[in-house]
Design an enzyme around this catalytic site. Structure first.
Site, PDB file in Angstrom:
ATOM      1  N   CYS A  86       0.815  -1.217   0.000  1.00 22.69           N
ATOM      2  CA  CYS A  86       0.000   0.000   0.000  1.00 22.69           C
ATOM      3  C   CYS A  86       0.846   1.264   0.000  1.00 22.69           C
ATOM      4  O   CYS A  86       0.320   2.365  -0.148  1.00 22.69           O
ATOM      5  CB  CYS A  86      -0.945  -0.007   1.193  1.00 22.69           C
ATOM      6  SG  CYS A  86      -2.016  -1.452   1.204  1.00 22.69           S
ATOM      7  N   CYS A 232     -13.475   1.128   7.389  1.00 21.72           N
ATOM      8  CA  CYS A 232     -12.502   0.376   6.593  1.00 21.72           C
ATOM      9  C   CYS A 232     -12.437   0.934   5.178  1.00 21.72           C
ATOM     10  O   CYS A 232     -13.463   1.255   4.582  1.00 21.72           O
ATOM     11  CB  CYS A 232     -12.900  -1.093   6.517  1.00 21.72           C
ATOM     12  SG  CYS A 232     -13.046  -1.860   8.143  1.00 21.72           S
ATOM     13  N   ILE A 235     -12.540  -1.290  -1.517  1.00 23.68           N
ATOM     14  CA  ILE A 235     -11.768  -1.832  -2.648  1.00 23.68           C
ATOM     15  C   ILE A 235     -11.999  -0.874  -3.817  1.00 23.68           C
ATOM     16  O   ILE A 235     -13.105  -0.799  -4.342  1.00 23.68           O
ATOM     17  CB  ILE A 235     -12.296  -3.231  -3.020  1.00 23.68           C
ATOM     18  CG1 ILE A 235     -12.196  -4.200  -1.831  1.00 23.68           C
ATOM     19  CG2 ILE A 235     -11.608  -3.768  -4.262  1.00 23.68           C
ATOM     20  CD1 ILE A 235     -10.840  -4.764  -1.572  1.00 23.68           C
ATOM     21  N   HIS A 357      -9.176   3.544  -1.835  1.00 28.75           N
ATOM     22  CA  HIS A 357      -7.839   2.999  -1.607  1.00 28.75           C
ATOM     23  C   HIS A 357      -7.440   1.999  -2.697  1.00 28.75           C
ATOM     24  O   HIS A 357      -7.358   0.800  -2.457  1.00 28.75           O
ATOM     25  CB  HIS A 357      -7.813   2.348  -0.217  1.00 28.75           C
ATOM     26  CG  HIS A 357      -6.484   1.804   0.195  1.00 28.75           C
ATOM     27  ND1 HIS A 357      -5.284   2.324  -0.245  1.00 28.75           N
ATOM     28  CD2 HIS A 357      -6.150   0.769   1.020  1.00 28.75           C
ATOM     29  CE1 HIS A 357      -4.289   1.626   0.291  1.00 28.75           C
ATOM     30  NE2 HIS A 357      -4.789   0.682   1.049  1.00 28.75           N
TER      31      HIS A 357
END
Lengths: 412, 412
Positions: A86, A232, A235, A357
């Protein structure tokens, strides 16, 4: 050592783009960065390409950058594919800066592009399986479970967790360790998440732009206690790019007007430490080094983008970056200090949680936001008077902390 | 710009090591490099890790370098994973040099490690499937087939080809184009292969050490006409490493005695050119630039390691590096000029064909050989009086040439 500047940035909208090829995402971000810099493609002397998932999702590895860039018209120039989970995109930026500082050339492109969404959802989650030691998964999980064990799950927790990235279990264990040690609450973590979802309303490139209250975040579906879904990162698919340029060349080309100086770029990997030794955390060590190189301290920073792959991660990172004492991250969020208009606004873009992300692009999306802030071009989400900014980008996992971290300090 | 030196090199034996973990291979090469330099692990300030296949073979991607190095005791330092197909290791070296030249630190490690052999042989060959545009495979194959079509297959050819890397069909098509245009013969290509297998007798780290005659090479099993098995690099496991150091630090530490200066490291990607425009080949362009940076020419070079993933590739590379005129590569091999003791010895190590080709390690294995040659420590395969050396390392495929190439010139 000569100064290096960011003279152009570009970024696609982040989201779920099943039908858009990776090359098109990368190309769009690069086009915007070149236009922003006012440079032609031929001005770029080298490129550093960050991507992590194309091998898993599409079978394209080995020379992903060459193929993406060649189809977009780049020819002849050196292209280096970098991968640091990441933190890949900030690694690409770090390498581009090294290329320029080494005197190999004056203008380099750093680009991160990621297409994570696949028709089969399992494939998207499989990307994360390689982010820790595949030969030592059981020990890693055991270590982390032990970290969280002192804070028993509340009644009813752990019943509803569905398909998720292995990372969310990691973050949940770290969160429980922090909660047990410092009295941090689930509501504190929800405050981070609500703030970021609120921030992203004003970001037209964010994956999600729906504001959420603390109560809504707490009431959402549990992923891995204490984390709920909006805590969170999703995707996402997307790309981001930056053009770096030597100070001398920027002056020659008359690009200094909107240029942003890279005051520091520091990478670190983890070390063996006890869980309670937060001051030895790799992000703390990297940040300390970056502050020293830039000649500034945490109280000088006006705006920050940090790696909130989960809301808990941001809560901890603001401590590690020195915006508050260790253990005070929950209070900082609860009291609004990290909100737009607060003492030290964090993730005004919406962060990974709400901007999205796409893992190989995230580090440069942080840079995109901070460059806009330092140019005072961030519109309704502008942090007033921002002149000094910091980005923290983490990647992978080893032992009890990220496998790698990259800190960038920008100044204008 | 300050000089940068290689102060230590290490390399495992190359071969088929199903039971040796990648970490152990990397660790052995690094240990040897550190011992060779006389440096402790703590002296290394940053690491650049080249690997291409661990994602495909073991599911380990994202942070392969951090995991391999951490288990070997490295902590805290920046680690960058680089991938450029078969040119990954020389890319790691290029990045390590940039790190030092940029002033970020004085001592950096470049390491390439690859474990290609898998219990299921299909998995090893699958590694190569990502080395060209996975969205454009049909057009790539059609373009290459067209290249080879002017030279019809001889009677009986094309009947016995078994499982192989897609690359060998590529090299075969390029070879047929060269044969048709310049009159190069299959025996010329076999002369390259026989020479390299002969050379590797003297290399105790080579995958194969069995000498072969031209006749034996020609009589071997056909892979893709005109290529037979010994003309093709094997599927190998192994690792190689180099420690680079700033000139100032090398002098401080008293390491200059056996140090080898990096006179140039140049990377390039391909460009659109017609097949017959060999002078626009990416390797020619990169070599020309490297010669200019080093202030030398082809006739100054005493020894070369080139990327003979197939014997034909070497035949062409010696032309592109300027050791002979375009089209004369076959003659050069036939007349023995590239043999140990000849005018310009090439692949004295045995080359990829016989030393072996763990793709992420190959570029640094070339450097390992050239450092030994320049130190005059190569024993029975020493090129007398070698003071200037060149390495050519290619990777991937795009259009009608490699997707990327890296040229390194070393001097002592």
């Amino acid at each position: 050592m000569s100064d290096v500047y960011i003279v152009g940035v570009g970024m696609t909208v982040f989201g779920r783009f099943l039908d858009t090829p990776l090359k098109a995402l990368a190309g769009a971000a690069i086009t915007e960065a070149l236009e922003d810099a006012g440079l032609a493609r031929d001005a770029v002397e080298a490129a550093f390409f960050a991507n992590t998932a194309q091998g898993v999702v599409e079978g394209q590895h080995l020379v992903a950058g060459q193929i993406a860039l060649r189809d977009f018209g780049f020819q002849g120039i050196p292209v280096t594919n970098v991968e640091n989970a990441c933190a890949s995109a900030s690694t690409a930026l770090n390498a581009a800066v090294a290329y320029v500082k080494s005197g190999q050339g004056d203008v380099a492109l750093a680009v991160g592009a990621e297409k994570m969404n696949a028709a089969e959802r399992e494939r998207s989650f499989a990307i994360f399986d390689g982010a820790w030691d595949v030969h030592d998964v059981e020990r890693t999980i055991a270590t982390l479970t032990a970290l969280g064990k002192d804070l028993p799950l509340p009644a009813g927790a752990g019943q509803n967790s569905g398909m998720r990235s292995v990372f969310m279990d990691v973050y949940a264990a770290l969160a429980r360790f922090h909660m047990h040690r410092f009295g941090t609450t689930q509501a504190d973590i929800a405050a981070v998440s609500a703030k970021n979802h609120r921030h992203s309303q004003h970001n037209e490139k964010a994956h999600y732009r729906q504001p959420m209250t603390v109560e809504e975040v707490l009431a959402a579906r549990e992923i891995s206690w204490p984390l709920t879904l909006p805590m969170c990162a999703p995707i996402s698919d997307g790309a981001a790019a930056a053009i770096v340029c030597s100070g001398q060349k920027a002056r020659e080309l008359g690009l200094t007007g909107r240029a942003v100086r890279i005051a520091a770029t520091v990478m670190a990997t983890g070390s063996d430490r006890r869980p309670e030794e937060f001051d030895r955390h790799l992000c703390r060590r990297a940040a300390d080094r970056a502050y020293a190189i830039a000649g500034v301290g945490p109280s000088d920073i006006h705006v920050a983008e940090v790696h909130d792959a989960s809301a808990f991660a941001e809560l901890q990172q603001v401590e590690l970056l020195g915006f508050c004492a260790l253990g005070e991250g929950g209070r900082l969020a609860r009291e609004g200090a990290t909100t737009l208009g607060g003492r030290i606004p964090v993730n005004v873009s919406g962060g990974l949680e709400s901007r999205g992300h796409p893992i190989g692009a995230t580090g440069l999306a942080q840079i995109y936001e901070l460059v806009a802030q330092l140019r005072h071009e961030a519109g309704p989400r502008q942090v007033e008077g921002a002149r000094l900014a910091i980005a923290e980008n983490g990647g992978g996992f080893h032992g009890i902390e990220e496998a790698t971290a990259c800190i960038t300090i920008l100044q204008r």
